[in-house]
Design a protein around this motif. Structure first.
Motif, PDB file in Angstrom:
ATOM      1  N   LEU A  24       0.826  -1.201   0.000  1.00 25.14           N
ATOM      2  CA  LEU A  24       0.000   0.000   0.000  1.00 25.14           C
ATOM      3  C   LEU A  24       0.865   1.259   0.000  1.00 25.14           C
ATOM      4  O   LEU A  24       0.603   2.202  -0.752  1.00 25.14           O
ATOM      5  CB  LEU A  24      -0.926  -0.005   1.210  1.00 25.14           C
ATOM      6  N   VAL A  25       1.906   1.274   0.832  1.00 26.61           N
ATOM      7  CA  VAL A  25       2.746   2.462   0.952  1.00 26.61           C
ATOM      8  C   VAL A  25       3.458   2.758  -0.367  1.00 26.61           C
ATOM      9  O   VAL A  25       3.434   3.890  -0.871  1.00 26.61           O
ATOM     10  CB  VAL A  25       3.764   2.289   2.091  1.00 26.61           C
ATOM     11  N   VAL A  26       4.087   1.736  -0.960  1.00 26.46           N
ATOM     12  CA  VAL A  26       4.811   1.936  -2.214  1.00 26.46           C
ATOM     13  C   VAL A  26       3.834   2.271  -3.339  1.00 26.46           C
ATOM     14  O   VAL A  26       4.100   3.144  -4.180  1.00 26.46           O
ATOM     15  CB  VAL A  26       5.649   0.691  -2.564  1.00 26.46           C
ATOM     16  N   GLY A  27       2.681   1.598  -3.359  1.00 30.21           N
ATOM     17  CA  GLY A  27       1.692   1.865  -4.392  1.00 30.21           C
ATOM     18  C   GLY A  27       1.158   3.286  -4.335  1.00 30.21           C
ATOM     19  O   GLY A  27       1.054   3.967  -5.368  1.00 30.21           O
ATOM     20  N   LEU A  28       0.819   3.755  -3.145  1.00 24.95           N
ATOM     21  CA  LEU A  28       0.305   5.116  -3.012  1.00 24.95           C
ATOM     22  C   LEU A  28       1.386   6.151  -3.321  1.00 24.95           C
ATOM     23  O   LEU A  28       1.097   7.204  -3.911  1.00 24.95           O
ATOM     24  CB  LEU A  28      -0.243   5.326  -1.601  1.00 24.95           C
ATOM     25  N   ALA A  29       2.632   5.859  -2.940  1.00 21.81           N
ATOM     26  CA  ALA A  29       3.732   6.783  -3.262  1.00 21.81           C
ATOM     27  C   ALA A  29       3.912   6.893  -4.774  1.00 21.81           C
ATOM     28  O   ALA A  29       4.085   7.992  -5.322  1.00 21.81           O
ATOM     29  CB  ALA A  29       5.024   6.312  -2.604  1.00 21.81           C
ATOM     30  N   GLY A  30       3.850   5.751  -5.457  1.00 25.96           N
ATOM     31  CA  GLY A  30       3.972   5.774  -6.912  1.00 25.96           C
ATOM     32  C   GLY A  30       2.820   6.497  -7.572  1.00 25.96           C
ATOM     33  O   GLY A  30       3.011   7.256  -8.534  1.00 25.96           O
ATOM     34  N   LEU A  31       1.612   6.296  -7.075  1.00 28.63           N
ATOM     35  CA  LEU A  31       0.453   7.007  -7.625  1.00 28.63           C
ATOM     36  C   LEU A  31       0.556   8.506  -7.379  1.00 28.63           C
ATOM     37  O   LEU A  31       0.122   9.308  -8.206  1.00 28.63           O
ATOM     38  CB  LEU A  31      -0.837   6.451  -7.024  1.00 28.63           C
ATOM     39  N   ALA A  32       1.131   8.885  -6.229  1.00 26.32           N
ATOM     40  CA  ALA A  32       1.333  10.313  -5.959  1.00 26.32           C
ATOM     41  C   ALA A  32       2.278  10.928  -6.988  1.00 26.32           C
ATOM     42  O   ALA A  32       2.052  12.038  -7.484  1.00 26.32           O
ATOM     43  CB  ALA A  32       1.878  10.504  -4.545  1.00 26.32           C
ATOM     44  N   VAL A  33       3.345  10.207  -7.334  1.00 24.47           N
ATOM     45  CA  VAL A  33       4.266  10.679  -8.381  1.00 24.47           C
ATOM     46  C   VAL A  33       3.532  10.794  -9.708  1.00 24.47           C
ATOM     47  O   VAL A  33       3.678  11.786 -10.433  1.00 24.47           O
ATOM     48  CB  VAL A  33       5.464   9.716  -8.502  1.00 24.47           C
ATOM     49  N   VAL A  60       0.261  11.181 -10.308  1.00 25.06           N
ATOM     50  CA  VAL A  60      -0.727  12.273 -10.297  1.00 25.06           C
ATOM     51  C   VAL A  60      -0.031  13.631 -10.332  1.00 25.06           C
ATOM     52  O   VAL A  60      -0.460  14.546 -11.047  1.00 25.06           O
ATOM     53  CB  VAL A  60      -1.650  12.147  -9.068  1.00 25.06           C
ATOM     54  N   ALA A  61       1.056  13.773  -9.573  1.00 23.14           N
ATOM     55  CA  ALA A  61       1.786  15.041  -9.570  1.00 23.14           C
ATOM     56  C   ALA A  61       2.320  15.357 -10.961  1.00 23.14           C
ATOM     57  O   ALA A  61       2.257  16.511 -11.422  1.00 23.14           O
ATOM     58  CB  ALA A  61       2.933  14.984  -8.556  1.00 23.14           C
ATOM     59  N   PHE A  62       2.834  14.346 -11.637  1.00 26.00           N
ATOM     60  CA  PHE A  62       3.342  14.580 -12.989  1.00 26.00           C
ATOM     61  C   PHE A  62       2.203  14.925 -13.937  1.00 26.00           C
ATOM     62  O   PHE A  62       2.356  15.781 -14.821  1.00 26.00           O
ATOM     63  CB  PHE A  62       4.096  13.352 -13.495  1.00 26.00           C
ATOM     64  N   VAL A 107       2.116  18.297 -16.213  1.00 27.68           N
ATOM     65  CA  VAL A 107       1.975  18.293 -17.667  1.00 27.68           C
ATOM     66  C   VAL A 107       0.733  19.072 -18.071  1.00 27.68           C
ATOM     67  O   VAL A 107       0.759  19.859 -19.032  1.00 27.68           O
ATOM     68  CB  VAL A 107       1.920  16.854 -18.205  1.00 27.68           C
ATOM     69  N   ALA A 108      -0.373  18.854 -17.364  1.00 26.04           N
ATOM     70  CA  ALA A 108      -1.616  19.548 -17.709  1.00 26.04           C
ATOM     71  C   ALA A 108      -1.473  21.061 -17.596  1.00 26.04           C
ATOM     72  O   ALA A 108      -2.132  21.809 -18.324  1.00 26.04           O
ATOM     73  CB  ALA A 108      -2.753  19.065 -16.804  1.00 26.04           C
ATOM     74  N   ALA A 109      -0.593  21.526 -16.725  1.00 26.09           N
ATOM     75  CA  ALA A 109      -0.392  22.967 -16.557  1.00 26.09           C
ATOM     76  C   ALA A 109       0.292  23.593 -17.759  1.00 26.09           C
ATOM     77  O   ALA A 109       0.146  24.795 -18.006  1.00 26.09           O
ATOM     78  CB  ALA A 109       0.425  23.233 -15.295  1.00 26.09           C
ATOM     79  N   ASN A 110       1.018  22.783 -18.526  1.00 28.91           N
ATOM     80  CA  ASN A 110       1.702  23.295 -19.718  1.00 28.91           C
ATOM     81  C   ASN A 110       1.937  22.122 -20.672  1.00 28.91           C
ATOM     82  O   ASN A 110       3.046  21.582 -20.756  1.00 28.91           O
ATOM     83  CB  ASN A 110       3.029  23.950 -19.337  1.00 28.91           C
ATOM     84  N   VAL A 152      -6.816   9.441 -17.705  1.00 30.03           N
ATOM     85  CA  VAL A 152      -5.783  10.482 -17.579  1.00 30.03           C
ATOM     86  C   VAL A 152      -5.354  10.979 -18.954  1.00 30.03           C
ATOM     87  O   VAL A 152      -5.121  12.184 -19.151  1.00 30.03           O
ATOM     88  CB  VAL A 152      -4.577   9.942 -16.784  1.00 30.03           C
ATOM     89  N   LYS A 153      -5.266  10.104 -19.930  1.00 26.96           N
ATOM     90  CA  LYS A 153      -4.895  10.510 -21.280  1.00 26.96           C
ATOM     91  C   LYS A 153      -5.872  11.558 -21.818  1.00 26.96           C
ATOM     92  O   LYS A 153      -5.483  12.563 -22.425  1.00 26.96           O
ATOM     93  CB  LYS A 153      -4.872   9.291 -22.205  1.00 26.96           C
ATOM     94  N   ASN A 154      -7.168  11.342 -21.582  1.00 30.93           N
ATOM     95  CA  ASN A 154      -8.171  12.295 -22.061  1.00 30.93           C
ATOM     96  C   ASN A 154      -8.186  13.583 -21.249  1.00 30.93           C
ATOM     97  O   ASN A 154      -8.474  14.654 -21.792  1.00 30.93           O
ATOM     98  CB  ASN A 154      -9.557  11.641 -22.036  1.00 30.93           C
ATOM     99  N   LEU A 155      -7.885  13.508 -19.963  1.00 29.25           N
ATOM    100  CA  LEU A 155      -7.872  14.717 -19.136  1.00 29.25           C
ATOM    101  C   LEU A 155      -6.656  15.594 -19.422  1.00 29.25           C
ATOM    102  O   LEU A 155      -6.765  16.820 -19.469  1.00 29.25           O
ATOM    103  CB  LEU A 155      -7.906  14.328 -17.657  1.00 29.25           C
ATOM    104  N   VAL A 156      -5.496  14.981 -19.622  1.00 31.63           N
ATOM    105  CA  VAL A 156      -4.260  15.749 -19.820  1.00 31.63           C
ATOM    106  C   VAL A 156      -4.089  16.130 -21.284  1.00 31.63           C
ATOM    107  O   VAL A 156      -3.827  17.286 -21.616  1.00 31.63           O
ATOM    108  CB  VAL A 156      -3.043  14.948 -19.316  1.00 31.63           C
ATOM    109  N   ASP A 157      -4.205  15.163 -22.181  1.00 34.20           N
ATOM    110  CA  ASP A 157      -4.144  15.387 -23.630  1.00 34.20           C
ATOM    111  C   ASP A 157      -2.855  16.087 -24.059  1.00 34.20           C
ATOM    112  O   ASP A 157      -2.874  17.089 -24.778  1.00 34.20           O
ATOM    113  CB  ASP A 157      -5.362  16.179 -24.095  1.00 34.20           C
ATOM    114  N   ARG A 158      -1.736  15.570 -23.634  1.00 24.36           N
ATOM    115  CA  ARG A 158      -0.440  16.109 -24.079  1.00 24.36           C
ATOM    116  C   ARG A 158      -0.188  15.733 -25.539  1.00 24.36           C
ATOM    117  O   ARG A 158      -0.384  14.574 -25.921  1.00 24.36           O
ATOM    118  CB  ARG A 158       0.683  15.552 -23.204  1.00 24.36           C
TER     119      ARG A 158
END
Length: 250
Positions: free
Chosen positions: A15-24, A26-28, A32-35, A116-122
């Protein structure tokens, strides 16, 4: 030993490693969505494409190794992961493992990849002939982040590990890790994704599957005594080991 002490438990590290990876992940995605035209990784992504990306007509994208990774993320890979592996798990009576694997495949594909692909659309890499840079060499859909092929590789890496006993799992981490690295290489070789999209895609798929592994852990542990490669038959009653829960109150 008490019944509580012998009951299967969910390993907190999953759980700890999985949530940490998901945090990375989501943060990325937010970064990307910001620019979307030029996120903070763009200088390295450009340099990697110039170093690895192929030009059309070389044929370097169609030999056996890159095509293996191409097909792994397309229909042949979907047949393997969504049909053949779960069906086989049902055949060998590991239905809990089959449900876990299906949940990982559908959850990762729909939420981590497509949503996520549709939300970010890089934008994907595009042709820049003056700079000797080129766009995708295979037909692709919209949106470069995350790489769906890489998300699938991350799911496969962790999903198969969750099915294996610890001794064989060590070997799979090596094989699965090579598959994940190879997928990043192939997606950037054919200019289908930026390097960061592929790497973070693997992180997203693997991390989501780690969280699911934690959620299914107590169910999966009930399947670990059943062989993966032959159908099990019930043992005679007098030959079965005593259950650790016999005599315990519920």
């Amino acid at each position: 030993m008490t019944a509580d002490a012998s009951r299967p438990r969910r390993p907190r590290v999953l759980l700890v490693v999985g949530l940490a990876g998901l945090a990375v992940f989501v943060a990325f995605a937010f970064a990307v969505a910001a620019n979307v035209e030029r996120p903070f990784t763009q200088p390295f992504d450009d340099a990697w494409r110039a170093f690895v990306g192929l030009a059309p007509g070389t044929g370097g994208e169609t030999w056996a190794l890159p095509m293996f990774f191409q097909y792994l993320g397309e229909l042949p890979g979907a047949v393997l992961t969504i049909l053949l592996i779960p069906i086989w798990l049902f055949v060998v009576r590991r239905w809990r493992s089959a449900l876990f694997f299906l949940a990982a495949e559908f959850g990762g594909t729909l939420l981590v990849s497509q949503l996520v692909k549709n939300l970010v659309d890089r934008p994907r890499p595009a042709d820049d002939v003056a700079a000797n840079l080129f766009g995708p060499l295979f037909q692709v859909d919209h949106g470069s982040f995350p790489s769906g092929h890489s998300v699938s590789a991350g799911i496969l890496l962790v999903g198969v590990a969750a099915l294996l006993p610890v001794a064989k799992r060590r070997w799979w981490w090596l094989v699965g890790g090579l598959i994940a690295v190879g997928m990043v290489w192939q997606r950037t070789l054919i200019n289908a994704h930026w390097f960061s999209d592929a790497v973070v895609g693997v992180i997203g798929g693997a991390s989501a599957t780690l969280v699911l592994w934690w959620a299914f852990a107590t169910l999966l542990q009930r399947d670990y005594g059943k062989p993966l490669f032959r159908r099990t038959t019930p043992a005679p009653l007098d030959a079965r080991p005593a259950s650790p829960y016999e005599g315990a109150s519920v």
